[in-house]
Scaffold this motif. Structure first.
Motif, PDB file in Angstrom:
ATOM      1  N   GLU A   1      34.141  41.022  34.473  1.00  0.00           N
ATOM      2  CA  GLU A   1      33.445  40.652  35.405  1.00  0.00           C
ATOM      3  C   GLU A   1      34.252  39.514  36.031  1.00  0.00           C
ATOM      4  O   GLU A   1      34.581  38.982  37.229  1.00  0.00           O
TER       5      GLU A   1
ATOM      6  N   SER B   1      33.219  52.194  43.819  1.00  0.00           N
ATOM      7  CA  SER B   1      32.507  50.623  43.707  1.00  0.00           C
ATOM      8  C   SER B   1      32.476  50.399  41.183  1.00  0.00           C
ATOM      9  O   SER B   1      32.781  49.597  41.318  1.00  0.00           O
ATOM     10  N   THR B   2      31.098  51.494  41.845  1.00  0.00           N
ATOM     11  CA  THR B   2      30.402  51.510  40.576  1.00  0.00           C
ATOM     12  C   THR B   2      31.332  52.117  39.296  1.00  0.00           C
ATOM     13  O   THR B   2      31.093  50.799  37.915  1.00  0.00           O
TER      14      THR B   2
ATOM     15  N   ARG C   1      34.598  49.981  38.298  1.00  0.00           N
ATOM     16  CA  ARG C   1      33.281  48.551  37.419  1.00  0.00           C
ATOM     17  C   ARG C   1      33.871  49.070  35.532  1.00  0.00           C
ATOM     18  O   ARG C   1      33.992  48.430  34.854  1.00  0.00           O
ATOM     19  N   ASN C   2      33.604  49.964  35.887  1.00  0.00           N
ATOM     20  CA  ASN C   2      34.328  50.702  34.308  1.00  0.00           C
ATOM     21  C   ASN C   2      35.681  51.085  33.804  1.00  0.00           C
ATOM     22  O   ASN C   2      35.831  51.480  32.894  1.00  0.00           O
TER      23      ASN C   2
ATOM     24  N   LEU D   1      37.649  39.851  36.891  1.00  0.00           N
ATOM     25  CA  LEU D   1      38.179  40.659  38.525  1.00  0.00           C
ATOM     26  C   LEU D   1      37.229  39.570  39.593  1.00  0.00           C
ATOM     27  O   LEU D   1      37.721  39.421  40.991  1.00  0.00           O
TER      28      LEU D   1
ATOM     29  N   ASN E   1      39.012  43.491  46.999  1.00  0.00           N
ATOM     30  CA  ASN E   1      38.808  45.007  45.371  1.00  0.00           C
ATOM     31  C   ASN E   1      39.577  45.653  45.162  1.00  0.00           C
ATOM     32  O   ASN E   1      40.528  46.035  44.453  1.00  0.00           O
TER      33      ASN E   1
END
Length: 447
Positions: free
Chosen positions: A29, A339-340, A343-344, A32, A125
């Motif tokens: 995090e 987006s979610t 994150r992985n 990013l 992003n």
């Protein structure tokens, strides 16, 4: 509760953290957030370089101070942005407000409304994440991959003259050489790596729905498409996707994940082969003092490194599969599912690096059991039947395949004497008989 390797839910943040700690610089995090701040700063500088009329008097000597905002970025800075996010409930907006506070501290207040000017969060992003992936591939993935390839090439050379019984369908087949069998994996991996290098790290950059609407309405005389392409490709070193919707279409990223999946699949194939060779006693394994192979059987030295690699690469591939299948699909001009999911992105990379490391560790523990190779060849003289019937075909001998089939499919043990006795019964010249008798399982290995 503070996060430790003992209470982490994911093993890549727990048990295996020490193996992949460097990946936090790209996919955590904090990382990013830092990449977002970097893109925002470089975008502001690019606007100054046009220059926009309101930025024409911006002193370029301040660029160094601006870049230090992300170059000297700290965990405290990341936490400050997370604290702002608690109020904004928007992660990218929180980064924008953080940078504006830095502008205030640098007494650059009059320019701060050009931070994030005309952009949507996905412009940030969809540049930050491809940039992190690109830099991870260069700094972490490629060195680990090349180390594994170098080890395999060393084994190709070291074992190039080791004759071995091949097995097709699990049954004895025409002999080969150990070095050549490893070279098969080297060639396969290098071919896929070349394809990987040719895939662009693509980025979307074009405003709320990809059309530079806000940019154009404010400054209609500027060619914003050319500006965006120059910024993405020359300032960030990415490929500019255009046209797009609000988000990057992720087709190139899907290709990247599919290429990584193929590389991992080849290594899984290699892991299983070496696991099998160990089970066949073709290799012993170096023993480390104090290690235990089994809680119940003291004699065991298990091929756990190849098993660990196979398991981790399998998990990585499952996630790569989902990423490549899901990301190119978005409802209308965008939905938030990308987006979610993104994150992985560090998770399959983490399992991939763990897999590479485990395979390399397994290879470095192998001890060649040459006697077992020789024993298997000696116990399988039937495999030279192919060579004999092929030469007999050359000599126009009648029904050679059928003759050898009758010999080799009996339950009688075939050995050098059995084969020599059979050759003596053939109606061919003594010269041909000598040629046939010179063929052994150890030298019948082709080119």
């Amino acid at each position: 509760m503070n996060l430790t390797p003992l209470n982490a839910i994911s093993p890549i943040d727990g048990r295996y953290r020490s193996k992949i700690a460097e990946l936090a610089n790209y996919f955590s995090e904090e990382a990013l957030i830092k990449y977002r701040v970097r893109v925002e700063i470089e975008y502001f500088i690019a606007l100054c370089e046009i220059p926009l009329p309101q930025l024409a008097d911006f002193d370029a000597s301040n660029f160094t101070h601006l870049r230090k905002i992300y170059q000297d970025f700290t965990s405290n800075d990341a936490q400050q942005i997370k604290d702002i996010e608690k109020i904004t409930n928007h992660d990218v907006k929180a980064a924008e407000y953080f940078i504006k506070e830095k502008f205030d501290a640098l007494e650059l207040q009059k320019y701060k409304e050009f931070i994030h000017f005309g952009l949507t969060s996905q412009d940030i992003n969809n540049t930050a994440i491809p940039l992190s992936i690109k830099e991870f591939l260069h700094a972490i993935f490629t060195p680990n991959f090349e180390e594994l390839i170098t080890k395999l090439k060393t084994l190709v050379t070291e074992w190039k003259d080791i004759s071995m019984l091949a097995r097709t369908h699990g049954q004895p087949a025409s002999p080969t050489r150990l070095g050549k069998e490893i070279e098969v994996f080297v060639v396969r991996l290098e071919a896929q790596f070349q394809q990987l290098k040719n895939i662009p790290n693509a980025s979307k950059f074009g405003g709320a729905t990809g059309n530079y609407n806000a940019h154009k309405v404010a400054y209609p005389a500027i060619n914003w498409k050319d500006f965006g392409t120059d910024f993405v490709e020359n300032k960030l070193g990415l490929h500019h996707s255009f046209p797009t919707t609000q988000i990057e279409h992720y087709d190139h990223m899907a290709s990247l994940f599919d290429a990584l999946k193929r590389i991992n699949t080849i290594i899984i194939d290699l892991d299983r082969d070496f696991w099998t060779y160990v089970s066949m006693d073709y290799f012993k394994q170096k023993i480390k003092a104090g290690e235990v192979g089994s809680s119940a059987m003291p004699h065991k030295v298990n091929p756990i490194d190849f098993e660990n690699s196979e398991g981790n690469l399998g998990i990585a591939n499952a996630i790569f599969e989902h990423l490549s299948a899901k990301l190119p699909i978005s409802r209308l001009q965008r939905d938030l599912t990308d987006s979610t999911v993104l994150r992985n992105v560090g998770v399959p990379f983490g399992h991939t690096i763990i897999g590479f490391t485990s395979t390399l560790k397994g290879l470095n523990k192998l001890l060649l059991n040459k006697e077992k190779f020789e024993q298997d060849l000696e116990n399988n003289w039937a495999v030279v039947a192919e060579a004999i019937q092929t030469i007999l075909r050359r000599e126009a001998y009648p029904n050679p395949y059928e003759a050898l089939k009758g010999l080799t499919r009996t339950n009688e043990k075939i050995n050098q004497k059995t084969m020599a006795d059979f050759i003596d019964t053939l109606d061919v010249s003594e010269e041909i008989k000598r040629e046939l008798k010179s063929i052994t399982p150890s030298n019948y290995t082709g080119i």
